[in-house]
Design a protein around this motif. Structure first.
Motif, PDB file in Angstrom:
ATOM      1  N   VAL A  82      13.986 -17.271 -12.019  1.00  7.30           N
ATOM      2  CA  VAL A  82      13.346 -16.919 -10.754  1.00  7.30           C
ATOM      3  C   VAL A  82      14.446 -16.578  -9.770  1.00  7.30           C
ATOM      4  CG1 VAL A  82      11.960 -17.792  -8.835  1.00  7.30           C
ATOM      5  CG2 VAL A  82      11.342 -18.386 -11.176  1.00  7.30           C
ATOM      6  N   ILE A  83      14.275 -15.469  -9.065  1.00  2.00           N
ATOM      7  CA  ILE A  83      15.254 -15.030  -8.069  1.00  2.00           C
ATOM      8  C   ILE A  83      14.571 -15.052  -6.709  1.00  2.00           C
ATOM      9  CG2 ILE A  83      16.702 -13.115  -7.282  1.00  2.00           C
ATOM     10  CD1 ILE A  83      16.741 -12.151 -10.237  1.00  2.00           C
ATOM     11  N   GLY A  84      15.182 -15.736  -5.763  1.00  2.00           N
ATOM     12  CA  GLY A  84      14.701 -15.715  -4.392  1.00  2.00           C
ATOM     13  C   GLY A  84      13.716 -16.806  -4.048  1.00  2.00           C
ATOM     14  N   LYS A  85      13.467 -16.912  -2.749  1.00  2.00           N
ATOM     15  CA  LYS A  85      12.485 -17.828  -2.177  1.00  2.00           C
ATOM     16  C   LYS A  85      12.173 -17.323  -0.776  1.00  2.00           C
ATOM     17  CE  LYS A  85      15.999 -20.955  -0.390  1.00  2.00           C
ATOM     18  NZ  LYS A  85      16.498 -22.314  -0.323  1.00  2.00           N
ATOM     19  N   ARG A  86      11.226 -17.943  -0.113  1.00  2.00           N
ATOM     20  CA  ARG A  86      10.847 -17.535   1.236  1.00  2.00           C
ATOM     21  C   ARG A  86      12.018 -17.748   2.199  1.00  2.00           C
ATOM     22  NH1 ARG A  86       5.963 -17.397   4.398  1.00  2.00           N
ATOM     23  NH2 ARG A  86       4.828 -18.011   2.531  1.00  2.00           N
ATOM     24  N   GLY A  87      12.223 -16.789   3.083  1.00  2.00           N
ATOM     25  CA  GLY A  87      13.254 -16.925   4.100  1.00  2.00           C
ATOM     26  C   GLY A  87      13.896 -15.597   4.419  1.00  2.00           C
ATOM     27  N   SER A  88      14.878 -15.654   5.302  1.00  3.53           N
ATOM     28  CA  SER A  88      15.544 -14.417   5.730  1.00  3.53           C
ATOM     29  C   SER A  88      17.041 -14.430   5.433  1.00  3.53           C
ATOM     30  CB  SER A  88      15.326 -14.190   7.228  1.00  3.53           C
ATOM     31  OG  SER A  88      15.819 -15.295   7.960  1.00  3.53           O
ATOM     32  N   GLY A  89      17.528 -15.461   4.775  1.00  2.00           N
ATOM     33  CA  GLY A  89      18.940 -15.522   4.419  1.00  2.00           C
ATOM     34  C   GLY A  89      19.244 -14.707   3.168  1.00  2.00           C
ATOM     35  N   GLU A  90      20.497 -14.670   2.813  1.00  2.00           N
ATOM     36  CA  GLU A  90      20.916 -13.968   1.606  1.00  2.00           C
ATOM     37  C   GLU A  90      20.222 -14.589   0.395  1.00  2.00           C
ATOM     38  OE1 GLU A  90      25.124 -13.950  -0.356  1.00  2.00           O
ATOM     39  OE2 GLU A  90      25.142 -12.499   1.296  1.00  2.00           O
ATOM     40  N   GLY A  91      19.616 -13.762  -0.433  1.00  6.83           N
ATOM     41  CA  GLY A  91      18.913 -14.263  -1.612  1.00  6.83           C
ATOM     42  C   GLY A  91      17.482 -14.703  -1.335  1.00  6.83           C
ATOM     43  N   GLU A  92      17.080 -14.677  -0.078  1.00  7.02           N
ATOM     44  CA  GLU A  92      15.703 -15.006   0.293  1.00  7.02           C
ATOM     45  C   GLU A  92      14.940 -13.705   0.475  1.00  7.02           C
ATOM     46  OE1 GLU A  92      16.502 -17.552   3.646  1.00  7.02           O
ATOM     47  OE2 GLU A  92      16.715 -19.291   2.345  1.00  7.02           O
ATOM     48  N   LEU A  93      13.676 -13.697   0.059  1.00  4.12           N
ATOM     49  CA  LEU A  93      12.978 -12.424  -0.110  1.00  4.12           C
ATOM     50  C   LEU A  93      11.597 -12.347   0.521  1.00  4.12           C
ATOM     51  CD1 LEU A  93      13.690 -11.951  -3.928  1.00  4.12           C
ATOM     52  CD2 LEU A  93      14.766 -10.687  -2.072  1.00  4.12           C
ATOM     53  N   GLY A  94      11.230 -11.119   0.808  1.00  4.47           N
ATOM     54  CA  GLY A  94       9.872 -10.686   1.108  1.00  4.47           C
ATOM     55  C   GLY A  94       9.698  -9.379   0.362  1.00  4.47           C
ATOM     56  N   PRO A  95       9.663  -9.432  -1.005  1.00  2.96           N
ATOM     57  CA  PRO A  95       9.777  -8.216  -1.805  1.00  2.96           C
ATOM     58  C   PRO A  95       8.511  -7.366  -1.849  1.00  2.96           C
ATOM     59  CG  PRO A  95       9.392 -10.061  -3.242  1.00  2.96           C
ATOM     60  CD  PRO A  95       9.508 -10.615  -1.842  1.00  2.96           C
ATOM     61  N   CYS A  96       8.714  -6.056  -2.001  1.00  2.00           N
ATOM     62  CA  CYS A  96       7.577  -5.162  -2.261  1.00  2.00           C
ATOM     63  C   CYS A  96       7.931  -4.143  -3.335  1.00  2.00           C
ATOM     64  CB  CYS A  96       7.101  -4.482  -0.991  1.00  2.00           C
ATOM     65  SG  CYS A  96       8.040  -3.053  -0.537  1.00  2.00           S
ATOM     66  N   GLY A  97       9.155  -4.148  -3.827  1.00  2.00           N
ATOM     67  CA  GLY A  97       9.546  -3.222  -4.876  1.00  2.00           C
ATOM     68  C   GLY A  97      10.730  -3.763  -5.661  1.00  2.00           C
ATOM     69  N   VAL A  98      10.874  -3.291  -6.896  1.00  2.00           N
ATOM     70  CA  VAL A  98      11.992  -3.730  -7.724  1.00  2.00           C
ATOM     71  C   VAL A  98      12.363  -2.606  -8.698  1.00  2.00           C
ATOM     72  CG1 VAL A  98      10.562  -4.815  -9.517  1.00  2.00           C
ATOM     73  CG2 VAL A  98      12.875  -5.645  -9.140  1.00  2.00           C
ATOM     74  N   ALA A  99      13.658  -2.484  -8.969  1.00  2.00           N
ATOM     75  CA  ALA A  99      14.161  -1.526  -9.951  1.00  2.00           C
ATOM     76  C   ALA A  99      15.348  -2.167 -10.647  1.00  2.00           C
ATOM     77  CB  ALA A  99      14.586  -0.232  -9.268  1.00  2.00           C
ATOM     78  N   VAL A 100      15.683  -1.660 -11.811  1.00  2.00           N
ATOM     79  CA  VAL A 100      16.823  -2.175 -12.563  1.00  2.00           C
ATOM     80  C   VAL A 100      17.716  -1.003 -12.931  1.00  2.00           C
ATOM     81  CG1 VAL A 100      17.564  -3.473 -14.587  1.00  2.00           C
ATOM     82  CG2 VAL A 100      15.410  -4.031 -13.505  1.00  2.00           C
ATOM     83  N   THR A 101      19.024  -1.136 -12.675  1.00  2.00           N
ATOM     84  CA  THR A 101      19.965  -0.071 -13.013  1.00  2.00           C
ATOM     85  C   THR A 101      20.325  -0.138 -14.499  1.00  2.00           C
ATOM     86  OG1 THR A 101      21.956  -1.373 -12.612  1.00  2.00           O
ATOM     87  CG2 THR A 101      20.975  -0.251 -10.697  1.00  2.00           C
TER      88      THR A 101
END
Length: 133
Positions: A82-101
């Motif tokens: 699991v990557i991220g959690k609620r918040g606004s710091g580095e590593g904290e997310l409010g995601p709506c999209g994802v891609a992989v290089t």
């Protein structure tokens, strides 16, 4: 349904030399390859998945808006990390999209925090780009 697939028809128009359009019916077949997950916030559970990507190992990367995280899942749906959690710091997310290089980096559109966060395959933060402005 045929062979476990859902058959649908889509309409497009073809413009003729005379300038008139003719509707064409194009059959499309959609088949569910896999289905997994249940509602929740535990490992391998999902709440409001908004984007999906597949990494070079065939793992499924799911951005979950309501859980403020990205999950890396095996093909069978079991959790790898699991990557991220609620918040606004580095590593904290409010995601709506994802891609992989091609290199395996996970790029997350973190609209909840007005930025893009880039993670290494192991889930550690590589870079944060942007800020509220």
């Amino acid at each position: 349904k045929a062979n476990g697939a859902t058959a649908i028809n889509t309409m497009v128009e073809q413009k003729g030399k005379d300038g008139n359009t003719t509707p064409l019916k194009i059959p499309i077949s959609i088949k569910t390859c896999a289905s997994f997950g249940s509602f929740g916030s535990g490992e391998a559970q999902l709440h409001n998945p908004v984007a999906v990507a597949i990494d070079r190992n065939g793992n499924i990367i799911v951005a979950e808006k309501a859980n403020h995280r990205v999950q890396v899942l095996k093909k069978d749906g079991s959790s790898i990390r699991v990557i991220g959690k609620r918040g606004s710091g580095e590593g904290e997310l409010g995601p709506c999209g994802v891609a992989v290089t091609e290199q395996g980096t996970i790029v997350v559109s973190d609209t909840g925090n007005n930025r893009v966060q880039i993670f290494q395959e192991d889930g550690s933060v590589l870079r944060v780009v942007g800020s509220e402005g």
